[in-house]
Enzyme design. Structure first.
Site, short mmCIF file in Angstrom:
data_model
loop_
_atom_site.label_atom_id
_atom_site.label_comp_id
_atom_site.label_asym_id
_atom_site.label_seq_id
_atom_site.Cartn_x
_atom_site.Cartn_y
_atom_site.Cartn_z
N THR A 95 -9.96 3.54 11.19
CA THR A 95 -9.80 2.68 12.36
C THR A 95 -9.27 3.44 13.56
O THR A 95 -9.19 2.88 14.65
CB THR A 95 -8.86 1.50 12.04
N ASP B 260 -3.44 4.42 -1.88
CA ASP B 260 -4.41 4.84 -0.87
C ASP B 260 -4.31 6.35 -0.64
O ASP B 260 -3.63 6.81 0.27
CB ASP B 260 -4.13 4.07 0.43
N ARG C 161 3.23 -0.79 10.65
CA ARG C 161 4.31 -0.76 11.64
C ARG C 161 4.71 -2.12 12.20
O ARG C 161 5.91 -2.33 12.45
CB ARG C 161 3.93 0.22 12.76
N LYS D 48 0.85 -1.19 0.00
CA LYS D 48 0.00 0.00 0.00
C LYS D 48 0.89 1.24 0.00
O LYS D 48 1.75 1.39 0.87
CB LYS D 48 -0.92 0.03 1.21
N LYS E 147 -7.30 8.34 -0.59
CA LYS E 147 -8.52 8.75 0.12
C LYS E 147 -9.11 10.05 -0.45
O LYS E 147 -9.34 11.02 0.27
CB LYS E 147 -8.24 8.91 1.62
N ASP F 91 -13.67 15.22 -2.45
CA ASP F 91 -13.80 16.57 -2.98
C ASP F 91 -15.11 16.62 -3.77
O ASP F 91 -15.89 15.66 -3.73
CB ASP F 91 -12.60 16.91 -3.87
#
Length: 241
Positions: A124, A60, A216, A33, A62, A65
């Site tokens: 999340t 990604d 991570r 990603k 997002k 608009d």
């Protein structure tokens, strides 16, 4: 790549991202990603560099608009050869339909298959207080996520980004073929960092997730290749059907 495990390449530069990928065996195909940080730093060239290594790219960004702007931007993204990309479901059904139209048109112009369009439901990192107080949305996080998934499906999206805690409810509401890709995945005993609605890979698989996004716990591990293999094994060993 029916049920991918995406490694979130949340790095500040192309050099650090590619150095990370080069730790893996040259013949190993990964799903990765690329988010805002890396794309804004490196631009479309990082997508080309990752694709040349044989990896699948989930872009990604997002988008959120007015419909015309999103459609125009998605037309550009559709030409990049990525496999998945994202838009915010909160933009509404007109914007979502415009995003899909732009994505399909851009891919067609480039002679490529259209990427899967995934709608962001609730991040999340969003908890109940954030939903009700900051966003002034009544009800539960789950109710909001399921509603946004229904809007996304009706607007032509291929799936949503959601917590694994909601994916079963989404499939119940919109059917099993609508993708539920789930970030916020943490191994047992790992810290949640800034995530609020988290799950282990095993629990996510059992809940019906169609794909995982993990950053991570892999990218900041002492041995990222080993960490990835462990998580992939855990994810793959659960019967998803």
């Amino acid at each position: 790549m029916k049920r991918p495990l995406f490694i979130a390449l949340d790095f500040p530069t192309a050099a650090t991202a590619l150095a990370f990928l080069d730790q893996f065996p040259a013949n190993q195909t990964l799903a990765v990603k690329i988010g805002m940080e890396l794309f804004y730093a490196a631009g479309p060239t990082i997508i080309e560099a990752v694709q040349k290594r044989g990896h699948t790219v989930f872009l990604d960004l997002k988008l959120h608009d007015i419909p015309h702007t999103v459609e125009s931007a998605m037309r550009v993204l559709g030409r990049l050869g990525v496999r998945y990309t994202t838009v915010h479901a909160a933009g509404g059904h007109v914007m979502l339909a415009a995003a899909k139209a732009g994505l399909v048109a851009g891919a067609k112009e480039a002679g490529l298959p259209a990427p899967k369009l995934l709608a962001i439901t609730q991040l999340t990192s969003t908890d109940q207080a954030t939903l009700n107080v900051d966003q002034q949305i009544p009800g539960t996080v789950r109710d909001s996520v399921v509603h946004l998934a229904q809007v996304a499906q009706a607007s032509g999206c291929d799936g949503v980004i959601c917590s694994a805690q909601e994916v079963a409810a989404i499939h119940q509401a919109v059917g099993p073929d609508f993708l539920g890709i789930t970030p916020g995945i943490r191994p047992a005993q790992a810290t949640a960092d800034d995530q609020q609605r988290v799950m282990t890979p095993t629990a996510a698989a059992q809940a019906g997730s169609n794909g995982l996004v993990i950053g991570r716990p892999i990218t900041q591990a002492t041995d990222p290749v080993h960490a990835y293999q462990q998580l992939l094994t855990e994810w793959s060993n659960v019967n998803h059907d």
